[in-house]
Design an enzyme around this catalytic site. Structure first.
Site, PDB file in Angstrom:
ATOM      1  N   HIS A 184       0.873  -1.063  -0.098  1.00 47.64           N
ATOM      2  CA  HIS A 184       0.028  -0.081  -0.007  1.00 47.64           C
ATOM      3  C   HIS A 184       0.794   1.076   0.043  1.00 47.64           C
ATOM      4  CE1 HIS A 184      -3.420   2.646   1.190  1.00 47.64           C
ATOM      5  NE2 HIS A 184      -2.396   3.218   1.958  1.00 47.64           N
ATOM      6  N   GLY A 220      -5.906   3.243  -1.325  1.00 42.65           N
ATOM      7  CA  GLY A 220      -5.345   4.270  -2.043  1.00 42.65           C
ATOM      8  C   GLY A 220      -6.191   4.751  -3.217  1.00 42.65           C
ATOM      9  N   GLU A 261      -7.968  -3.266  -0.659  1.00 35.92           N
ATOM     10  CA  GLU A 261      -8.091  -2.877   0.750  1.00 35.92           C
ATOM     11  C   GLU A 261      -8.459  -1.192   0.726  1.00 35.92           C
ATOM     12  OE1 GLU A 261      -5.331  -4.342   4.062  1.00 35.92           O
ATOM     13  OE2 GLU A 261      -4.414  -2.587   3.277  1.00 35.92           O
ATOM     14  N   GLY A 263     -10.299   2.198   1.830  1.00 37.40           N
ATOM     15  CA  GLY A 263     -11.143   2.786   2.670  1.00 37.40           C
ATOM     16  C   GLY A 263     -11.987   4.124   2.099  1.00 37.40           C
ATOM     17  N   ARG A 264     -11.329   4.850   1.452  1.00 36.04           N
ATOM     18  CA  ARG A 264     -11.967   6.177   0.996  1.00 36.04           C
ATOM     19  C   ARG A 264     -13.040   5.824  -0.008  1.00 36.04           C
ATOM     20  NH1 ARG A 264      -8.955  10.568   1.518  1.00 36.04           N
ATOM     21  NH2 ARG A 264      -7.238   8.958   1.779  1.00 36.04           N
ATOM     22  N   ARG A 300      -9.722  17.206   7.917  1.00 32.07           N
ATOM     23  CA  ARG A 300      -8.975  17.163   6.697  1.00 32.07           C
ATOM     24  C   ARG A 300      -8.566  18.448   6.142  1.00 32.07           C
ATOM     25  NH1 ARG A 300     -10.271  14.823   2.345  1.00 32.07           N
ATOM     26  NH2 ARG A 300      -8.327  13.331   1.981  1.00 32.07           N
ATOM     27  N   TYR A 304      -4.413  18.504   6.275  1.00 36.61           N
ATOM     28  CA  TYR A 304      -3.726  18.504   4.885  1.00 36.61           C
ATOM     29  C   TYR A 304      -3.842  19.724   3.913  1.00 36.61           C
ATOM     30  CZ  TYR A 304      -4.430  13.550   6.742  1.00 36.61           C
ATOM     31  OH  TYR A 304      -4.499  12.283   7.439  1.00 36.61           O
ATOM     32  N   CYS A 335     -11.015  27.659  19.638  1.00 38.11           N
ATOM     33  CA  CYS A 335     -10.197  28.626  19.758  1.00 38.11           C
ATOM     34  C   CYS A 335      -8.909  28.479  19.461  1.00 38.11           C
ATOM     35  CB  CYS A 335     -10.109  28.907  21.416  1.00 38.11           C
ATOM     36  SG  CYS A 335      -9.630  30.654  22.143  1.00 38.11           S
ATOM     37  N   TYR A 371     -12.391   9.308   6.796  1.00 38.15           N
ATOM     38  CA  TYR A 371     -11.517  10.132   7.472  1.00 38.15           C
ATOM     39  C   TYR A 371     -12.244  11.420   7.991  1.00 38.15           C
ATOM     40  CZ  TYR A 371      -8.601   6.913   5.315  1.00 38.15           C
ATOM     41  OH  TYR A 371      -8.080   5.543   4.939  1.00 38.15           O
TER      42      TYR A 371
END
Ligand code: LLP
Length: 415
Positions: A184, A220, A261, A263-264, A300, A304, A335, A371
């Site tokens: 990966h 990915g 495999e 996720g996203r 996110r 990023y 804050c 995420y």
């Protein structure tokens, strides 16, 4: 942008959800998750990287669709079991393994995907005969940000290719059963890198000097976050990996299972975060819309510099007139100056074009199923927001809003 439809979730449903559960909230669409799973059915095994969204109701949906599961912590193992996955459907992937996790994988017989020699040695000594995968770092990586690039010499992940002989020595000496090779290289992989990683997998399998039954393509796969982003061609993705698998089969002389495999890809587009504007503020440089969700909810953009489409609906559900479009900066209640959603990778504020905002309007953050809730925190003592799943037109609360009592309970009875 004005209201962007959330596929099968109607605007009325969305308003119903906010009235019933308050804001901020996460809303997922089961139909989109099923559509994304269907797109990858050509792979022998679709293994969901649950770190993207690990709510047990989402995991159960995956399980009902025949999807297998990846876990990267003891907590994720427990989630998989709570969602009724069988131990043989789970793979534990990590670069290290601590005592309690080691005990759990051994007791349950859960295959381990090892990303370091020390981890492999630990499993081999404690459980000779245990099923293991080797996670290899092919020496290069790729990611939508440096923080999501998991390959190459700056990455802590995976076994360096030149360590594979040492890994095999551990496998043989301790009697571990080698299931397969896993790579990966990062999140947001393009076709050029994909072709390189397929080639690296073939080379690694050929030089391994050991039989394997399976290869894993890792995750990915990207999703379009912006209108101009391309949609991944799942057939093309499969055909490249299938060709690599066939070469490995020809070398080994038997069939090899091909896993993916993601996720996203499975959950990203299925999720929207709904927030309410509580203040509108003009500075000499920016018109700020301040919402009740912060980077403690959706991290996110701050972490990023990632883009999420944002759309606006009035509190009565109507669209704002499009002739009132203005550039706005969207920020949260924390804050901390970095609590801004409309930023680039350097943290510089970038305006989004939206209808002129008013207090009480709802702002929707799109494509946050992956995420999003999974990376939320309690910073500024803000409780976690509720998660709602729509399936067949029904709104189902799949995680209630956390309360301050939940948080304070952790600090009671301490010494
Ligand atoms: N497999 C392994 C071993 C991984 O480390 C990951 C992600 C995946 C699969 C799934 O990757 P995906 O298909 O979701 O791209 N928080 C970042 C993403 C970090 C991904 C970490 N590992 C983000 O918000 O973009």
């Amino acid at each position: 942008m004005t209201y962007r439809p959330v596929n099968s979730i109607s605007r009325q449903k969305l308003l119903d959800a906010t009235r019933q559960f308050g804001t901020p909230l996460w809303l997922y669409d089961a139909d989109i998750i099923r559509r994304q799973i269907a797109g990858l059915r050509q792979f022998d095994v679709i293994r969901y990287a649950q770190k993207a969204c690990s709510n047990t109701h989402i995991l159960k949906l995956m399980r009902d669709e025949g999807v297998a599961i990846d876990a990267v912590s003891l907590g994720e193992l427990e989630r998989a079991l709570a969602a009724d996955f069988k131990p043989e459907q789970i793979v534990f992937t990590a670069d290290l393994i601590d005592g309690p996790t080691l005990a759990a994988v051994i007791e349950l017989g859960i295959a381990v995907n090892a990303g370091s020699l020390d981890m492999l040695e630990r499993v081999g000594r404690a459980a000779p005969g245990h099923n293991v995968w080797l996670r290899a770092n092919p020496g290069f990586g790729q990611g939508h940000s440096n923080k999501t690039n998991t390959g190459g010499e700056h990455s802590k992940h995976g076994l360096w290719l030149s360590d594979l002989p040492a890994a095999l020595e551990i496998v043989r000496r301790t009697g571990l059963k080698l299931v397969g090779l896993h790579m990966h290289i990062g999140s947001g992989v393009d076709y050029a890198h994909l072709s390189r990683v397929c080639g690296a997998m073939v080379d690694a399998a050929k030089m391994l000097d050991h039989d394997i039954r399976a290869v894993s393509a890792g995750g990915g796969l990207s999703i379009p976050y912006e209108e101009t982003d391309p949609e991944i061609d799942a057939n093309h993705y499969f055909s490249m990996w299938d060709a690599a698998r066939r070469e490995i089969e020809a070398h080994l002389g038997h069939a090899v299972t091909l896993e993916i495999e993601p996720g996203r890809y499975l959950v990203g587009q299925a999720g929207v975060m709904v927030s309410e504007i509580h203040a509108v503020k003009q500075t000499p440089s920016h018109l700020f819309a301040l919402v009740d969700a912060g980077f403690n909810d959706l991290m996110r953009p701050a972490f990023y510099g990632c883009h999420h489409d944002i759309s606006l609906i009035r509190s009565d559900g109507s669209s704002a007139p499009v002739d009132e479009m203005v550039e706005i900066a969207v920020a949260g209640p924390l804050c901390e100056a970095g609590d801004v959603f409309t930023v680039d990778a350097h943290g510089t504020i970038r305006g989004h074009t939206l209808p002129r905002p008013r207090v009480g309007d709802l702002l929707l953050f799109h494509d946050v199923g992956a995420y999003g809730a999974a990376m939320s925190s309690n910073y500024n003592s803000r409780p976690l927001s509720p998660e709602i799943l729509t399936d067949g037109g029904e709104l189902k609360l799949i995680r209630r809003r956390q309360t301050m009592s939940d948080l304070l309970a952790l600090e009671l009875h301490t010494v």
